[in-house]
Scaffold this active site. Sequence first.
Site, short mmCIF file in Angstrom:
data_model
loop_
_atom_site.label_atom_id
_atom_site.label_comp_id
_atom_site.label_asym_id
_atom_site.label_seq_id
_atom_site.Cartn_x
_atom_site.Cartn_y
_atom_site.Cartn_z
N HIS A 12 0.83 -1.21 0.00
CA HIS A 12 0.00 0.00 0.00
C HIS A 12 0.87 1.27 0.00
O HIS A 12 2.04 1.21 0.40
CB HIS A 12 -0.85 0.05 1.28
CG HIS A 12 -1.95 -0.95 1.34
ND1 HIS A 12 -2.11 -1.81 2.41
CD2 HIS A 12 -2.98 -1.23 0.49
CE1 HIS A 12 -3.18 -2.57 2.21
NE2 HIS A 12 -3.72 -2.26 1.06
N CYS A 44 -2.55 -0.07 10.11
CA CYS A 44 -3.69 -0.81 9.56
C CYS A 44 -4.59 -1.44 10.62
O CYS A 44 -5.69 -1.86 10.31
CB CYS A 44 -3.24 -1.85 8.55
SG CYS A 44 -2.12 -3.02 9.22
C1 CIR Z 1 -3.68 -8.02 3.26
O1 CIR Z 1 -2.85 -8.47 2.47
O2 CIR Z 1 -4.68 -7.43 2.88
C2 CIR Z 1 -3.45 -8.22 4.74
N1 CIR Z 1 -2.83 -9.48 4.96
C3 CIR Z 1 -2.60 -7.10 5.31
C4 CIR Z 1 -3.26 -5.76 5.20
C5 CIR Z 1 -2.46 -4.67 5.80
N2 CIR Z 1 -3.15 -3.43 5.66
C6 CIR Z 1 -2.56 -2.26 5.71
O3 CIR Z 1 -1.36 -2.17 5.83
N3 CIR Z 1 -3.33 -1.19 5.57
#
Ligand code: CIR
Length: 258
Positions: A160, A248
């Site tokens: 991201h 997150c």
């Molecule tokens: C994903 O790949 O969507 C989750 N395993 C990790 C999401 C992390 N989100 C973020 O950094 N905003």
Amino acid sequence: MPIALTRPVSAAMANCELTHLERQPINIEIARQQHRVYEECLASHGYTVVRLHGSDDLPDSVFIEDTAIVLDEVAIITLPGAVSRRAEIHAVAEYLAKYRRVVSIQEPGTLDGGDVLRIGANLYVGISQRTNTSGFEQLVHAISPFGYSVSPVNVRGCLHLKSAVTQVAEDILLINREWLDGQIFEPYHLLDIHAAEPFAANALKMKDGAVIVAAMYSRTASKLQAAGIRVVPIDVTELAKAEGGVTCCSLLIDSAGG
Ligand code: CIR
């Protein structure tokens, strides 16, 4: 009082989405403990922590940031780029609808909250594997009437936008320039992560100015401290195995009303 919206670690977190990391065993009990410390930290820095119900069917639901962008005037419910994460939005939408007008991103658009960096009235949106131009355009349409400027930023090599850049002080951004073209951020003071810690750019600035960082990135933390930033290191090793950072695991909301 500002709110930190969170969601507990799912028993199914071992089945999380992974894009740039190899799958490793995750100790769910330790992940839960780390997440509790994270919530306690937010509470001790002035947030009312509101924990939504968990879901053992949604492996990534602890990463609540990806499900919404909350502004004073409106809440945007995202459409996560990973199909397995789409059902996460419902509980968040239900909660936010009590306090905000809610607008939802529709297909073919996709948008992950981790791709949206807000700095005052300026929003920067990562065009990534999770967020596409339709999602970006729908966000522009929903919020530009309120005076926000919204700019796209291409990210590469990371999940991201906020894997690569976050705000750590009013005019300072912590950045990994390997993963994006930093030119658009040049009006700000840019602080580079330590080269040996590529994932360290994800830091969470709280209302009181203190910044949560992942404890394992101590060399970047020292750089932040040297810049006069109050750093709060938190152990998030198990959450990091699921490709999660410190931004997150919460949605920070200035106030419930507004
Ligand atoms: C994903 O790949 O969507 C989750 N395993 C990790 C999401 C992390 N989100 C973020 O950094 N905003």
